[in-house]
Design a protein around this motif. Sequence first.
Motif, PDB file in Angstrom:
ATOM      1  N   ILE A  39       1.579  -1.124   0.323  1.00 19.32           N
ATOM      2  CA  ILE A  39      -0.488   0.025   0.141  1.00 19.32           C
ATOM      3  C   ILE A  39       0.630   1.360  -0.179  1.00 19.32           C
ATOM      4  O   ILE A  39       1.913   1.227   0.296  1.00 19.32           O
ATOM      5  CB  ILE A  39      -1.290   0.349   0.736  1.00 19.32           C
ATOM      6  N   ASP A  40       0.770   2.411  -0.901  1.00 16.81           N
ATOM      7  CA  ASP A  40       0.642   3.671  -0.285  1.00 16.81           C
ATOM      8  C   ASP A  40       1.944   3.707  -1.349  1.00 16.81           C
ATOM      9  O   ASP A  40       3.256   2.165  -1.008  1.00 16.81           O
ATOM     10  CB  ASP A  40       1.194   4.272  -0.102  1.00 16.81           C
ATOM     11  N   LEU A  41       2.020   4.561  -2.511  1.00 12.09           N
ATOM     12  CA  LEU A  41       3.801   4.543  -2.702  1.00 12.09           C
ATOM     13  C   LEU A  41       4.789   5.345  -2.390  1.00 12.09           C
ATOM     14  O   LEU A  41       4.338   6.018  -1.072  1.00 12.09           O
ATOM     15  CB  LEU A  41       3.696   5.510  -3.856  1.00 12.09           C
ATOM     16  N   THR A  42       5.545   5.206  -2.266  1.00 12.56           N
ATOM     17  CA  THR A  42       7.193   5.626  -1.841  1.00 12.56           C
ATOM     18  C   THR A  42       7.713   8.041  -2.069  1.00 12.56           C
ATOM     19  O   THR A  42       6.487   7.861  -3.214  1.00 12.56           O
ATOM     20  CB  THR A  42       8.315   5.566  -2.013  1.00 12.56           C
ATOM     21  N   ARG A  43       7.767   8.420  -1.507  1.00 13.62           N
ATOM     22  CA  ARG A  43       8.023  10.107  -1.559  1.00 13.62           C
ATOM     23  C   ARG A  43       8.598  10.017  -2.420  1.00 13.62           C
ATOM     24  O   ARG A  43       8.281  10.394  -3.794  1.00 13.62           O
ATOM     25  CB  ARG A  43       8.314  10.188  -0.269  1.00 13.62           C
ATOM     26  N   ILE A  44       9.202   8.746  -3.186  1.00 16.01           N
ATOM     27  CA  ILE A  44      10.140   9.171  -4.589  1.00 16.01           C
ATOM     28  C   ILE A  44       9.555   8.980  -5.856  1.00 16.01           C
ATOM     29  O   ILE A  44       9.535   9.331  -6.103  1.00 16.01           O
ATOM     30  CB  ILE A  44      11.285   8.511  -4.294  1.00 16.01           C
ATOM     31  N   GLN A  45       8.840   7.797  -5.516  1.00 13.27           N
ATOM     32  CA  GLN A  45       7.777   7.118  -6.505  1.00 13.27           C
ATOM     33  C   GLN A  45       6.463   8.168  -6.882  1.00 13.27           C
ATOM     34  O   GLN A  45       5.969   8.207  -7.710  1.00 13.27           O
ATOM     35  CB  GLN A  45       7.027   5.622  -6.097  1.00 13.27           C
ATOM     36  N   LYS A  46       6.191   8.906  -5.245  1.00 13.25           N
ATOM     37  CA  LYS A  46       4.879   9.784  -6.006  1.00 13.25           C
ATOM     38  C   LYS A  46       5.674  11.167  -6.586  1.00 13.25           C
ATOM     39  O   LYS A  46       5.208  11.165  -7.917  1.00 13.25           O
ATOM     40  CB  LYS A  46       4.167  10.498  -4.187  1.00 13.25           C
ATOM     41  N   LYS A  47       6.901  11.725  -6.011  1.00  9.78           N
ATOM     42  CA  LYS A  47       7.741  12.468  -7.084  1.00  9.78           C
ATOM     43  C   LYS A  47       7.625  12.338  -8.340  1.00  9.78           C
ATOM     44  O   LYS A  47       7.390  13.257  -9.885  1.00  9.78           O
ATOM     45  CB  LYS A  47       8.631  13.081  -6.273  1.00  9.78           C
ATOM     46  N   TYR A  49      -8.116   4.475 -13.382  1.00 13.65           N
ATOM     47  CA  TYR A  49      -7.791   3.222 -14.547  1.00 13.65           C
ATOM     48  C   TYR A  49      -7.109   1.544 -12.967  1.00 13.65           C
ATOM     49  O   TYR A  49      -7.606   0.780 -12.862  1.00 13.65           O
ATOM     50  CB  TYR A  49      -6.183   3.512 -14.912  1.00 13.65           C
ATOM     51  N   PHE A  50      -6.770   2.298 -11.738  1.00 10.10           N
ATOM     52  CA  PHE A  50      -6.268   1.452 -10.576  1.00 10.10           C
ATOM     53  C   PHE A  50      -7.852   2.273  -9.617  1.00 10.10           C
ATOM     54  O   PHE A  50      -7.406   1.449  -8.241  1.00 10.10           O
ATOM     55  CB  PHE A  50      -5.302   2.676  -9.901  1.00 10.10           C
ATOM     56  N   GLU A  51      -8.974   2.945  -9.635  1.00  6.83           N
ATOM     57  CA  GLU A  51      -9.598   2.259  -9.139  1.00  6.83           C
ATOM     58  C   GLU A  51      -9.925   2.675  -7.776  1.00  6.83           C
ATOM     59  O   GLU A  51      -9.443   1.959  -6.912  1.00  6.83           O
ATOM     60  CB  GLU A  51     -10.512   1.279  -8.498  1.00  6.83           C
ATOM     61  N   VAL A  52      -8.834   4.301  -7.096  1.00  8.92           N
ATOM     62  CA  VAL A  52      -8.845   4.895  -6.060  1.00  8.92           C
ATOM     63  C   VAL A  52      -9.460   6.086  -5.569  1.00  8.92           C
ATOM     64  O   VAL A  52      -9.372   6.520  -6.744  1.00  8.92           O
ATOM     65  CB  VAL A  52      -7.166   4.503  -6.375  1.00  8.92           C
ATOM     66  N   ALA A  53      -9.348   6.984  -4.738  1.00  5.95           N
ATOM     67  CA  ALA A  53      -9.621   7.547  -4.951  1.00  5.95           C
ATOM     68  C   ALA A  53      -8.491   9.162  -5.019  1.00  5.95           C
ATOM     69  O   ALA A  53      -8.463   9.890  -5.672  1.00  5.95           O
ATOM     70  CB  ALA A  53     -10.192   8.660  -3.261  1.00  5.95           C
ATOM     71  N   SER A  54      -7.656   8.313  -5.131  1.00  7.46           N
ATOM     72  CA  SER A  54      -6.084   9.682  -5.301  1.00  7.46           C
ATOM     73  C   SER A  54      -5.113   8.568  -5.598  1.00  7.46           C
ATOM     74  O   SER A  54      -5.086   7.591  -4.750  1.00  7.46           O
ATOM     75  CB  SER A  54      -6.167   9.408  -3.604  1.00  7.46           C
ATOM     76  N   TYR A  55      -3.887   9.155  -6.251  1.00 12.14           N
ATOM     77  CA  TYR A  55      -3.146   8.279  -6.772  1.00 12.14           C
ATOM     78  C   TYR A  55      -2.415   8.356  -5.783  1.00 12.14           C
ATOM     79  O   TYR A  55      -1.452   7.067  -5.885  1.00 12.14           O
ATOM     80  CB  TYR A  55      -2.430   8.794  -8.090  1.00 12.14           C
ATOM     81  N   GLU A  56      -2.312   8.929  -4.168  1.00 14.36           N
ATOM     82  CA  GLU A  56      -1.299   8.212  -3.173  1.00 14.36           C
ATOM     83  C   GLU A  56      -1.471   6.402  -2.603  1.00 14.36           C
ATOM     84  O   GLU A  56      -0.913   5.932  -1.788  1.00 14.36           O
ATOM     85  CB  GLU A  56      -1.766   9.188  -2.313  1.00 14.36           C
ATOM     86  N   GLU A  57      -2.501   5.949  -3.079  1.00 17.65           N
ATOM     87  CA  GLU A  57      -3.786   4.878  -2.574  1.00 17.65           C
ATOM     88  C   GLU A  57      -3.097   3.620  -3.772  1.00 17.65           C
ATOM     89  O   GLU A  57      -3.084   2.514  -3.783  1.00 17.65           O
ATOM     90  CB  GLU A  57      -4.800   5.303  -2.393  1.00 17.65           C
ATOM     91  N   ILE A  58      -2.608   4.280  -4.916  1.00 23.51           N
ATOM     92  CA  ILE A  58      -1.679   2.765  -6.091  1.00 23.51           C
ATOM     93  C   ILE A  58      -0.750   2.262  -4.968  1.00 23.51           C
ATOM     94  O   ILE A  58      -0.171   2.872  -4.354  1.00 23.51           O
ATOM     95  CB  ILE A  58      -1.126   3.631  -7.302  1.00 23.51           C
ATOM     96  N   PRO A  59      -1.093   1.084  -5.103  1.00 26.52           N
ATOM     97  CA  PRO A  59      -0.439  -0.233  -4.418  1.00 26.52           C
ATOM     98  C   PRO A  59       1.320   0.510  -4.565  1.00 26.52           C
ATOM     99  O   PRO A  59       1.571   0.232  -6.082  1.00 26.52           O
ATOM    100  CB  PRO A  59      -0.765  -1.713  -4.859  1.00 26.52           C
ATOM    101  N   ARG A  60       2.194  -0.099  -3.861  1.00 26.99           N
ATOM    102  CA  ARG A  60       3.609  -0.037  -4.385  1.00 26.99           C
ATOM    103  C   ARG A  60       3.989  -0.620  -5.084  1.00 26.99           C
ATOM    104  O   ARG A  60       4.958  -0.390  -6.464  1.00 26.99           O
ATOM    105  CB  ARG A  60       4.246   0.259  -2.722  1.00 26.99           C
ATOM    106  N   LEU A  61       3.622  -2.407  -5.486  1.00 26.40           N
ATOM    107  CA  LEU A  61       4.166  -3.190  -6.543  1.00 26.40           C
ATOM    108  C   LEU A  61       3.518  -2.301  -7.964  1.00 26.40           C
ATOM    109  O   LEU A  61       3.902  -3.244  -8.733  1.00 26.40           O
ATOM    110  CB  LEU A  61       3.875  -4.564  -5.892  1.00 26.40           C
ATOM    111  N   ARG A  62       2.592  -1.734  -7.747  1.00 27.89           N
ATOM    112  CA  ARG A  62       2.095  -1.905  -9.297  1.00 27.89           C
ATOM    113  C   ARG A  62       2.390   0.158  -9.870  1.00 27.89           C
ATOM    114  O   ARG A  62       1.979   0.859 -10.781  1.00 27.89           O
ATOM    115  CB  ARG A  62       1.111  -1.591  -8.609  1.00 27.89           C
TER     116      ARG A  62
END
Length: 228
Positions: free
Chosen positions: A136-144, A184-197
């Motif tokens: 769960i949740d992307l890392t700070r670097i991944q979000k950036k 596409y990921f069916e989330v309310a915020s991009y921050e909820e995208i699974p880290r492994l995806r």
Amino acid sequence: MEIERTIDSREVTELIGKAHKELLRDIRKYVSVLTSANLRSSDYFIPSEYLDAKKEPRPCYLLTKIGCDLVANKLQGPKGIEFTAVYVKRFEDMEHYIKAETPQLSSTKVQLKALLEHEEKLERLEGDVTELKNEIDLTRIQKKRLSDIVRHNAMEAVGGKKSEAYKPYYKIAIAENWRSIKNYFEVASYEEIPRLRFDEAVELAQNWSPSAELKMNIKKCLQQLALM
């Protein structure tokens, strides 16, 4: 005296200093991971409702002790200590109450069975928590990185910062790109995208192109400028 067997998620938010909707979002992610691991999520979080000021039903959760354990595992600092102290005392009081009111539950056989079941759940939970941190949740670097790609796409779509289309359509292009990713990921915020995806999210963002409507609006904007 009635001792509760669970703690309402609204009370938990007061103890940990988090908005109720944020805690509900976290719990839903926990439930998803527990379900994927073939664990019964109701052993941790029990769906419930309450009536708001307008007497309308609103969602909440009732947290069991191991549900509180899972939430507390994510907390740090004074709030985490305070929450842990409160829920541990609450469930200790409940156990004393059960022993006093229902002596048959205090038998050695029942206690041993409950202890073994609890230890098994905790062992599974330790592995699930580790997996949860990665899922769960992307890392700070991944979000950036993902945000940089989206901004780059929007800049190209409007023709650069000096383009007349930049001011009216740059933010619209960003919003449209994010919307396609969230849908596409069916989330309310991009921050909820699974880290492994994350790699999948990057590929999706890189392949984005403006909608036909947005392209037409940008084109009209630039054509109007050319006619002036």
